[in-house]
Design a protein around this motif. Sequence first.
Motif: not given
Length: 369
Positions: A189-193
């Motif tokens: 669910e975390k943003p992936v940069f």
Amino acid sequence: MSNNNYLLTFHMTWSYGACLQAFATLEALKNVGCKAEILNFINPYERKGNETPFQLIKDGDFKAGLIAAAKNIIFQRAKLHARAFKKFHSRLPRTERAYTSCAQMADIEADALIVGSDQVWNPFITGGIEPAFFLQFGKATRRLSLASSLGSHIYNEIEQQEIREYLTKFDAISVREAHAVEQIAPLTEKPVFRCLDPTLLLDREYWRAFSQKPEGFKGNERYILVFNLASRTDKEMELWKRFSIDSGLPLWRLSNNTFKDKVFDRLLLGMTPEEFVWLIDHAQYVITDSFHGTAFSLNMGKPFVAMEPIRGNRARIVDLLNLVGMDNRMLAESACELPSIDLDYSYAESALCEERSRCMAWIKGALND
């Protein structure tokens, strides 16, 4: 930021790319105020190919041991690898104790545990999903991934389930390629940069100051540098030779064994990582099938051509070339000639500078948020 920070990465290999990305990761972290040392974790599977003949024979693989011994004697492989990498390895700051499993690292406490870059998330290289490279050990205030790569690998359902659980412990996640974003983003669910390889986070002037002229060179030599990780076809080498004749530039190959294909005019043997960077920076043209050969050619502003990797790991090279608008420098299998020695870098340099600033800002935020 505290000094109790550890980096997990490939760092003891006979690879220019792996050595330089480990060094560059530490330098990039230092540039945002994070002093770190390498956690001396050795993935046993990744070390395959680096064993001594004695180690192979001791493990029962007599045939491989004899082949390795023959390569060391006939082609001076061990001697040249030692000349190229031994001193550089010794200078990398790393923990005195070496580890081979998460269990051995259970008591480690850190302000930040960092994994990346390189292909630490590629099961093909690590012998399956390696929990250590997903930071499944110890106590840490923050856990983050810095430009971790999985190469061209596509995770199966079992691997996805395992990784999904591991990613819950991360505070910030970045990966190196768009392909990796596509694989990792659905699992968290975390943003992936998307972050540049750390060697690209350090600019041209930094690497020029780092580089070192090989012994016996004047600095005004003119040559085509060939840096290939695997044997290439006769057709490809015929293209190189024709390009060499047409341009009036000799073909010099960077290698760590003394075997010499007749197409080459000179072998550059046992070069250190510092000399590797110098040789790319002073080449008139670079021919490579290596990701980091491509990355350093781009960073140093050199005319180059990227060959299709023999081992099928083209995604990371294509992704980088697309990012800077140079996808036409990847040579098609059907190509009858190499791209021109004339190359306009105006857009690529602007794109790379912009990406560098964006990535450094992300790293600073990921460490301090």
